[in-house]
Design a protein around this motif. Structure first.
Motif, PDB file in Angstrom:
ATOM      1  N   ARG A   1      31.157  10.794  29.668  1.00  0.00           N
ATOM      2  CA  ARG A   1      31.960  10.317  28.531  1.00  0.00           C
ATOM      3  C   ARG A   1      31.081   9.623  27.485  1.00  0.00           C
ATOM      4  O   ARG A   1      31.240   9.826  26.285  1.00  0.00           O
ATOM      5  N   PHE A   2      30.149   8.822  27.977  1.00  0.00           N
ATOM      6  CA  PHE A   2      29.229   8.113  27.084  1.00  0.00           C
ATOM      7  C   PHE A   2      28.420   9.108  26.239  1.00  0.00           C
ATOM      8  O   PHE A   2      28.344   8.994  25.006  1.00  0.00           O
TER       9      PHE A   2
ATOM     10  N   VAL B   1      19.289   4.356  29.879  1.00  0.00           N
ATOM     11  CA  VAL B   1      19.406   4.344  28.418  1.00  0.00           C
ATOM     12  C   VAL B   1      18.569   3.171  27.937  1.00  0.00           C
ATOM     13  O   VAL B   1      18.983   2.021  28.039  1.00  0.00           O
TER      14      VAL B   1
ATOM     15  N   LYS C   1      30.546  10.962  23.629  1.00  0.00           N
ATOM     16  CA  LYS C   1      30.787  10.214  22.399  1.00  0.00           C
ATOM     17  C   LYS C   1      29.615  10.397  21.444  1.00  0.00           C
ATOM     18  O   LYS C   1      29.786  10.629  20.252  1.00  0.00           O
ATOM     19  N   LYS C   2      28.396  10.272  21.997  1.00  0.00           N
ATOM     20  CA  LYS C   2      27.202  10.429  21.156  1.00  0.00           C
ATOM     21  C   LYS C   2      27.140  11.833  20.544  1.00  0.00           C
ATOM     22  O   LYS C   2      26.609  12.018  19.458  1.00  0.00           O
TER      23      LYS C   2
ATOM     24  N   ALA D   1      31.410   8.409  33.833  1.00  0.00           N
ATOM     25  CA  ALA D   1      31.088   7.405  32.816  1.00  0.00           C
ATOM     26  C   ALA D   1      29.900   7.888  31.978  1.00  0.00           C
ATOM     27  O   ALA D   1      29.879   7.726  30.753  1.00  0.00           O
TER      28      ALA D   1
ATOM     29  N   ASP E   1      33.927   1.847  32.417  1.00  0.00           N
ATOM     30  CA  ASP E   1      34.325   3.107  33.054  1.00  0.00           C
ATOM     31  C   ASP E   1      33.692   3.237  34.434  1.00  0.00           C
ATOM     32  O   ASP E   1      34.358   3.601  35.411  1.00  0.00           O
TER      33      ASP E   1
ATOM     34  N   ALA F   1      41.840  12.247  23.480  1.00  0.00           N
ATOM     35  CA  ALA F   1      40.693  11.788  24.287  1.00  0.00           C
ATOM     36  C   ALA F   1      41.129  11.575  25.733  1.00  0.00           C
ATOM     37  O   ALA F   1      40.403  11.921  26.677  1.00  0.00           O
TER      38      ALA F   1
ATOM     39  N   ASP G   1      35.566   3.402  38.027  1.00  0.00           N
ATOM     40  CA  ASP G   1      35.353   4.555  38.905  1.00  0.00           C
ATOM     41  C   ASP G   1      34.943   4.102  40.303  1.00  0.00           C
ATOM     42  O   ASP G   1      35.432   4.623  41.316  1.00  0.00           O
TER      43      ASP G   1
END
Lengths: 239, 239
Positions: free
Chosen positions: A124-125, A111, A128-129, A121, B144, A140, B148
């Motif tokens: 989930r990231f 990113v 959210k976006k 992870a 996260d 959630a 993990d």
């Protein structure tokens, strides 16, 4: 428009050799392993994306040329239309590639300058976006728990689906998997979904994408196991 | 005040037989397995809690009378001072208990009428309530990913720490665990922490609690393995 019909979310089936492909926004609808009308919803749901010209991070997803633990992230990208680079490598390239990956495991998501490991992870990231995480904390968390359970089931399934063992050796664990792990889960899931469209609320979440992703793959491999659970896997579409 | 000195976060060591105990707010500071000054911070950090009289859900955590996969949730409760019931059962009670748990796995967290499974979903949910999840999405994802990875390491460790196998059988996997899994992770973690106090930002997060929880347990079992990694495990305190 024809572009979206020809681009597969996962490239391993069509034998593409390129290591890296850039998906422009909306070029890759979820076409395989679609569960609970995801395909229709993908087309009809409007997702809020930043206007052209605003700043969006550059995303690069790095993984083997396979579905595996990168596929959920690809579904989220595909569903939301967020552009990304899907960098894939072949098995024999891994020892060299591994040297450039902190922690030595894939998938990772780059990113801009940052590197995020761990498939869940990452999922989930991105969710959210993409607006795929419920705002209510308990909802959630229900998504998180569902996806954790699906990943546990995937891990168990991979033990006999791509084994380095003989058919005889995997016979017993494979039978146990379906009776002990998969069927109880699908029974609960099927009951919980019932006539509902989505798992946690009246909106699609990344939990629903995980259901579609997992049972899509499962149906391709073991379709006879899923017939008893129509709410979980119907209407399933494979293109 | 003396109460907090006598109540252990995990009851298995002091041989308590009761199945259920209610922790009033702030009665259970993090006393064992404390890493990176967590103990001091626990005492000096002010956590915003709803005023007496406002509505707070009733929390009940259900698990074996052991640390295992419930311990992180107990640390988060202890750190934040949120009151909860810590319902524990003995191994021989599990077959009967299991019938009352949808999905048949623990830990579960009961939140008023709702049941949340999966230890990490529980941990993340409680961490949000406790202000232990960073507001920045990428930092939250880094937490996260860390948790993990720690849970993967725990899963591997349990394979030889509480085995039904002979010492001879576990010798090789145990040696491999430390060289292949643990040491590379601790090297990265130690380097990343360096002189920093917390893993992702200038504030404590549930990722830091997970580090403290895991290396606390690890240090109790295999202290000689941790000596090379002072940033990860120092100042460690066992009371």
């Amino acid at each position: 428009a024809s572009q979206s019909e020809n681009v597969s979310c996962s490239g391993e089936e069509n034998g593409t050799a390129q290591n890296s492909r850039i998906y422009p926004a909306r070029s890759c609808p979820v076409q395989r392993g679609v569960s609970r009308s995801l395909l229709c919803l993908h087309i009809t749901t409007s997702v809020s994306l930043p206007a052209v010209g605003s700043i969006m991070p550059e995303y690069k997803l790095i993984y083997f040329n396979a579905r595996g633990r990168a596929e959920l992230a690809r579904w989220i990208f595909a569903y939301s239309g967020i552009p990304y680079t899907d960098e894939r490598f072949e098995n024999d390239e891994w020892p060299e590639k591994k040297k450039s990956i902190e922690g030595g495991k894939v998938p990772v998501l780059r990113v801009d300058g940052h590197t995020l490991p761990q498939s869940l992870a990452i999922g989930r990231f991105l969710s959210k976006k993409a607006g795929l995480v419920p705002e209510d904390d308990l909802q959630a968390a229900a998504c998180d728990a569902l996806v954790d359970t699906i990943y546990e089931l995937m891990t168990e399934m991979y033990k006999f689906t791509f084994p380095e063992k003989s058919e005889e050796e995997i016979k017993k664990p494979k039978a146990e998997y379906f009776t002990t792990h998969l069927e109880p889960f699908m029974t609960r899931l099927n009951k919980r979904l019932g006539e509902k469209k989505w798992f946690v609320s009246d909106k699609i979440t990344w939990g629903d994408l995980a259901i579609g992703m997992f049972f899509g793959e499962m149906k391709g491999l073991y379709s006879e196991k899923l017939e008893k659970f129509p709410s979980t896997t119907c209407p399933y579409q494979q293109s």
